[in-house]
Design an enzyme around this catalytic site. Structure first.
Site, PDB file in Angstrom:
ATOM      1  N   CYS A 197      37.422  47.585  42.652  1.00 33.12           N
ATOM      2  CA  CYS A 197      36.191  46.880  42.291  1.00 33.12           C
ATOM      3  C   CYS A 197      36.558  45.748  41.343  1.00 33.12           C
ATOM      4  O   CYS A 197      37.378  45.934  40.434  1.00 33.12           O
ATOM      5  CB  CYS A 197      35.250  47.870  41.601  1.00 33.12           C
ATOM      6  SG  CYS A 197      33.695  47.144  41.067  1.00 33.12           S
ATOM      7  N   HIS A 212      29.398  50.465  48.973  1.00 34.94           N
ATOM      8  CA  HIS A 212      29.916  50.192  47.627  1.00 34.94           C
ATOM      9  C   HIS A 212      29.012  49.167  46.920  1.00 34.94           C
ATOM     10  O   HIS A 212      28.652  49.346  45.745  1.00 34.94           O
ATOM     11  CB  HIS A 212      31.356  49.668  47.747  1.00 34.94           C
ATOM     12  CG  HIS A 212      32.014  49.286  46.454  1.00 34.94           C
ATOM     13  ND1 HIS A 212      33.155  49.908  45.991  1.00 34.94           N
ATOM     14  CD2 HIS A 212      31.707  48.322  45.534  1.00 34.94           C
ATOM     15  CE1 HIS A 212      33.506  49.352  44.829  1.00 34.94           C
ATOM     16  NE2 HIS A 212      32.650  48.389  44.539  1.00 34.94           N
ATOM     17  N   GLU A 213      28.643  48.102  47.647  1.00 35.43           N
ATOM     18  CA  GLU A 213      27.824  47.045  47.028  1.00 35.43           C
ATOM     19  C   GLU A 213      26.388  47.514  46.797  1.00 35.43           C
ATOM     20  O   GLU A 213      25.789  47.203  45.763  1.00 35.43           O
ATOM     21  CB  GLU A 213      27.849  45.777  47.887  1.00 35.43           C
ATOM     22  CG  GLU A 213      29.236  45.157  48.061  1.00 35.43           C
ATOM     23  CD  GLU A 213      30.007  44.975  46.768  1.00 35.43           C
ATOM     24  OE1 GLU A 213      29.393  44.677  45.730  1.00 35.43           O
ATOM     25  OE2 GLU A 213      31.242  45.149  46.795  1.00 35.43           O
ATOM     26  N   HIS A 269      26.144  49.333  43.637  1.00 33.88           N
ATOM     27  CA  HIS A 269      26.060  48.480  42.438  1.00 33.88           C
ATOM     28  C   HIS A 269      24.599  48.141  42.114  1.00 33.88           C
ATOM     29  O   HIS A 269      24.208  48.136  40.951  1.00 33.88           O
ATOM     30  CB  HIS A 269      26.824  47.171  42.647  1.00 33.88           C
ATOM     31  CG  HIS A 269      28.292  47.259  42.357  1.00 33.88           C
ATOM     32  ND1 HIS A 269      28.790  47.706  41.159  1.00 33.88           N
ATOM     33  CD2 HIS A 269      29.376  46.940  43.107  1.00 33.88           C
ATOM     34  CE1 HIS A 269      30.121  47.657  41.178  1.00 33.88           C
ATOM     35  NE2 HIS A 269      30.500  47.199  42.360  1.00 33.88           N
TER      36      HIS A 269
HETATM   37 ZN    ZN Z   1      32.432  47.023  42.955  1.00 35.36          ZN
END
Ligand code: ZN
Length: 185
Positions: free
Chosen positions: A110, A153-154, A157
């Protein structure tokens, strides 16, 4: 342009805060943020530009990572067929997913985490995602492999979740039930 110094790192509260839905039409500021985030990824994958500006290479970037609580992220990567996926997703959602999981055998990285965090990060192997483009057009995409992992993953966030939250604390490399590792990694 976005530089490494504009990307916030783990420990910053914005990475732990849920980002807010974005109304349409986008403001000029939101449009600029979207194009700047995608531009960062493109630049970061260009060895000459990356070296010139000291950019760490990335395939995804969420607004939280540039300290903005807007529900948008950029992805720029190739799928398994070598086709380029390059877009900004506004107000993204996963509408359905496989039961089967997958994970990157070498773990995830990341741009907001300046260390290696070993361990398997379980992800859905296949997802159907919906999001809006910067023009307000609704898109539906089926993703598998690395693009599916990057999308998850995004999206995490935007919900204040870091990839390592998913790693098994007792045994980071414990077998992931009902999973196949991502090929070619
Ligand atoms: Zn990330």
């Amino acid at each position: 342009m976005i530089l490494m110094e504009d990307i916030i790192r783990e420990g910053h509260p914005t990475l732990r805060t849920r980002a807010q839905e974005i109304p349409f039409p986008l403001t000029e500021e939101d449009q600029k943020l979207a194009s700047d985030m995608l531009e960062y990824l493109i630049n970061s994958q260009n060895p000459e530009i990356a070296q010139k500006y000291g950019l760490r290479s990335g395939i995804g970037l969420a607004a939280n990572q540039v300290n903005s609580l807007k529900r948008m992220f950029a992805l720029h990567l190739e799928n398994d067929n070598g086709e380029l996926l390059s877009f900004v997703a506004i107000n993204p959602k996963i509408v359905s997913h496989s039961v089967e999981k997958t994970y990157i055998p070498t773990g995830e990285g990341c741009l907001s985490v300046d260390r290696q965090v070993p361990g398997y990060v379980p992800r859905y192997a296949r997802i159907t995602a919906k999001f809006f483009t910067i023009d307000g057009e609704e898109k539906k995409l089926r993703l598998k492999g690395l693009p599916a992992i990057a999308f998850q993953h995004e999206l995490d966030h935007l919900n204040g979740i870091m990839f390592y939250d998913h790693i098994n604390k007792e045994n980071p490399f414990a077998p992931v039930p009902n999973s196949l590792p991502l090929d070619g990694e």
